[in-house]
Design an enzyme around this catalytic site. Structure first.
Site, PDB file in Angstrom:
ATOM      1  N   PRO A   1       0.380 -19.401  25.681  1.00  0.00           N
ATOM      2  CA  PRO A   1      -0.433 -18.410  26.290  1.00  0.00           C
ATOM      3  C   PRO A   1      -1.661 -17.862  25.298  1.00  0.00           C
ATOM      4  CG  PRO A   1       1.374 -17.390  25.430  1.00  0.00           C
ATOM      5  CD  PRO A   1       1.800 -18.706  25.373  1.00  0.00           C
TER       6      PRO A   1
ATOM      7  N   ASP B   1      -1.748 -10.358  30.608  1.00  0.00           N
ATOM      8  CA  ASP B   1      -2.324 -11.374  29.943  1.00  0.00           C
ATOM      9  C   ASP B   1      -3.747 -10.728  29.568  1.00  0.00           C
ATOM     10  OD1 ASP B   1      -3.892 -13.516  29.220  1.00  0.00           O
ATOM     11  OD2 ASP B   1      -3.460 -14.695  30.620  1.00  0.00           O
ATOM     12  N   GLY B   2      -3.811 -10.680  28.008  1.00  0.00           N
ATOM     13  CA  GLY B   2      -5.198 -10.289  27.363  1.00  0.00           C
ATOM     14  C   GLY B   2      -6.482 -10.843  27.907  1.00  0.00           C
TER      15      GLY B   2
ATOM     16  N   GLN C   1       7.826 -18.230  25.862  1.00  0.00           N
ATOM     17  CA  GLN C   1       8.090 -18.757  24.432  1.00  0.00           C
ATOM     18  C   GLN C   1       9.675 -18.833  23.999  1.00  0.00           C
ATOM     19  OE1 GLN C   1       4.974 -16.574  22.569  1.00  0.00           O
ATOM     20  NE2 GLN C   1       5.531 -14.653  23.474  1.00  0.00           N
TER      21      GLN C   1
ATOM     22  N   ASP D   1      -4.324  -9.452  17.861  1.00  0.00           N
ATOM     23  CA  ASP D   1      -3.248  -9.832  16.941  1.00  0.00           C
ATOM     24  C   ASP D   1      -2.520 -10.897  17.742  1.00  0.00           C
ATOM     25  OD1 ASP D   1      -1.050  -9.571  15.659  1.00  0.00           O
ATOM     26  OD2 ASP D   1      -0.749  -7.624  16.081  1.00  0.00           O
TER      27      ASP D   1
HETATM   28  N1  SAM Z   1       1.215 -11.182  13.499  1.00  0.00           N
HETATM   29  C1  SAM Z   1       1.524 -12.395  14.154  1.00  0.00           C
HETATM   30  C2  SAM Z   1       1.140 -13.699  13.602  1.00  0.00           C
HETATM   31  O1  SAM Z   1      -0.043 -13.873  13.265  1.00  0.00           O
HETATM   32  O2  SAM Z   1       1.967 -14.606  13.426  1.00  0.00           O
HETATM   33  C3  SAM Z   1       1.151 -12.202  15.773  1.00  0.00           C
HETATM   34  C4  SAM Z   1       2.232 -11.482  16.079  1.00  0.00           C
HETATM   35  S1  SAM Z   1       2.185 -10.880  17.669  1.00  0.00           S
HETATM   36  C5  SAM Z   1       3.941 -10.922  18.127  1.00  0.00           C
HETATM   37  C6  SAM Z   1       1.434 -11.921  18.754  1.00  0.00           C
HETATM   38  C7  SAM Z   1       1.790 -11.920  20.161  1.00  0.00           C
HETATM   39  O3  SAM Z   1       0.472 -12.552  21.081  1.00  0.00           O
HETATM   40  C8  SAM Z   1       2.999 -12.262  20.722  1.00  0.00           C
HETATM   41  O4  SAM Z   1       4.104 -11.496  21.050  1.00  0.00           O
HETATM   42  C9  SAM Z   1       2.405 -13.151  22.040  1.00  0.00           C
HETATM   43  O5  SAM Z   1       3.451 -12.935  23.219  1.00  0.00           O
HETATM   44  C10 SAM Z   1       1.135 -12.416  22.331  1.00  0.00           C
HETATM   45  N2  SAM Z   1       0.450 -13.241  23.204  1.00  0.00           N
HETATM   46  C11 SAM Z   1       0.030 -14.437  23.238  1.00  0.00           C
HETATM   47  N3  SAM Z   1      -0.960 -14.961  24.081  1.00  0.00           N
HETATM   48  C12 SAM Z   1      -1.307 -13.809  24.640  1.00  0.00           C
HETATM   49  C13 SAM Z   1      -1.952 -13.222  25.964  1.00  0.00           C
HETATM   50  N4  SAM Z   1      -2.792 -14.326  26.257  1.00  0.00           N
HETATM   51  N5  SAM Z   1      -2.329 -12.146  26.205  1.00  0.00           N
HETATM   52  C14 SAM Z   1      -1.442 -11.127  25.346  1.00  0.00           C
HETATM   53  N6  SAM Z   1      -0.781 -11.377  24.576  1.00  0.00           N
HETATM   54  C15 SAM Z   1      -0.829 -12.656  24.086  1.00  0.00           C
END
Ligand code: SAM
Length: 276
Positions: free
Chosen positions: A162, A137-138, A31, A155
């Protein structure tokens, strides 16, 4: 000369903040990441042009994504956070006296690095002995873990890139399997004003898998519309019932807010009432 950062919250609405400094702008593997200093909210992290967190209002989101499940579960020892690479949810989870381990699985190492570099109040728990920070990757991670966690927090970013699969029924089924027999999950589920389709998708997906589904709200000024939703899936415990609130101080959360957060305006009841 003035510089402003704008998130286009809808095709017809921009949310703008005056900035005094740009600290980072980079393309990660997943991203576009930016960290700026705003006059109104202090430091702000954006991913793909969307506000993720700011110094001044992060406490609302991070207390509310964490504390509702942690305080309605009688013994939340092991907690998994998917996403949340800024560290704010991990900080809240590890403050809870019953938590023995908090695992954070964030796909983007550069988000974690930006948090370390610019958001010390958020990233302060990365080196806590109770923390395990995993870059992965979660979706992949959760498939390999069964019957392990008391609470799971999703979160995530918006359902683009992703994060798309983090909003799917298959993923919620994996969360169900990764939770212990009395486990509970919470997913951030976007704005009732602007993302009704997302709320319905999450409600339907979680409802297909968990015997108890519920929704609560919090006020977050820098998120689209300022009103934000969280959806709960629980195997056993009623998320509206507060077991015991830890006796350290919060800035937003308390036991009355816990209960009040589940009181939904009529139009929000309608959004989830329409889900088949
Ligand atoms: N509080 C925030 C919001 O609602 O806007 C979310 C913040 S947090 C930084 C979201 C994170 O989810 C990002 O850093 C992103 O890289 C992560 N993310 C996205 N897809 C993911 C996945 N498949 N596995 C793990 N993390 C993921």
């Amino acid at each position: 000369m003035e510089f402003w950062v704008t998130e286009y919250q809808t095709p017809n609405l921009g949310f703008s903040c005056k900035t005094s400094e740009t600290l980072r702008v980079e393309k990660t593997l997943f991203q576009d990441l930016a960290v700026v200093v705003t006059e109104q909210f202090g430091r702000m992290m954006l991913l793909d042009g969307m506000v993720m967190t700011t110094d001044k209002d992060e406490f609302v989101y991070h207390e509310m994504i964490s504390m509702v499940a942690l305080n309605s579960h009688p013994c939340p020892r092991k907690v998994l956070i998917i996403g949340g690479g800024d560290g704010g949810a991990l900080r809240e989870v590890l403050r809870h006296p019953q938590v023995e381990k908090g695992v954070l699985v964030e796909i983007d190492a550069q988000v974690i690095q930006a948090a370390r570099d610019f958001f010390p109040a958020l990233s302060c728990s990365f080196n806590d002995p109770k923390a395990e920070v995993i870059v992965d990757d979660g979706i992949k991670y959760i498939k390999d873990h069964k019957n392990e966690f008391d609470v799971i927090l999703i979160d995530s970013t918006e359902p683009v890139g992703p994060a798309i699969q983090l909003f799917s029924p298959e993923f919620y089924a994996s969360c169900f399997a990764a939770l212990k027999e009395d486990g509970m999950m919470v997913a951030q589920s976007e704005s009732p004003f602007f993302n009704q389709d997302v709320i319905q998708m999450v409600w339907r997906g979680i409802g297909q898998v968990f015997p108890i589904t519920d929704l609560y709200l919090a006020n977050i000024p820098t998120y689209p519309s300022g009103l934000w939703s969280f959806t709960v899936g629980s195997k056993k415990y009623n998320p509206r019932e507060v077991e015991k609130v830890p006796d350290y101080s919060f800035k937003y959360y308390n036991s009355a807010v816990h209960k009040a957060a589940f009181v939904l305006p009529a139009f929000v009841q309608d959004i989830i009432g329409q889900v088949k």
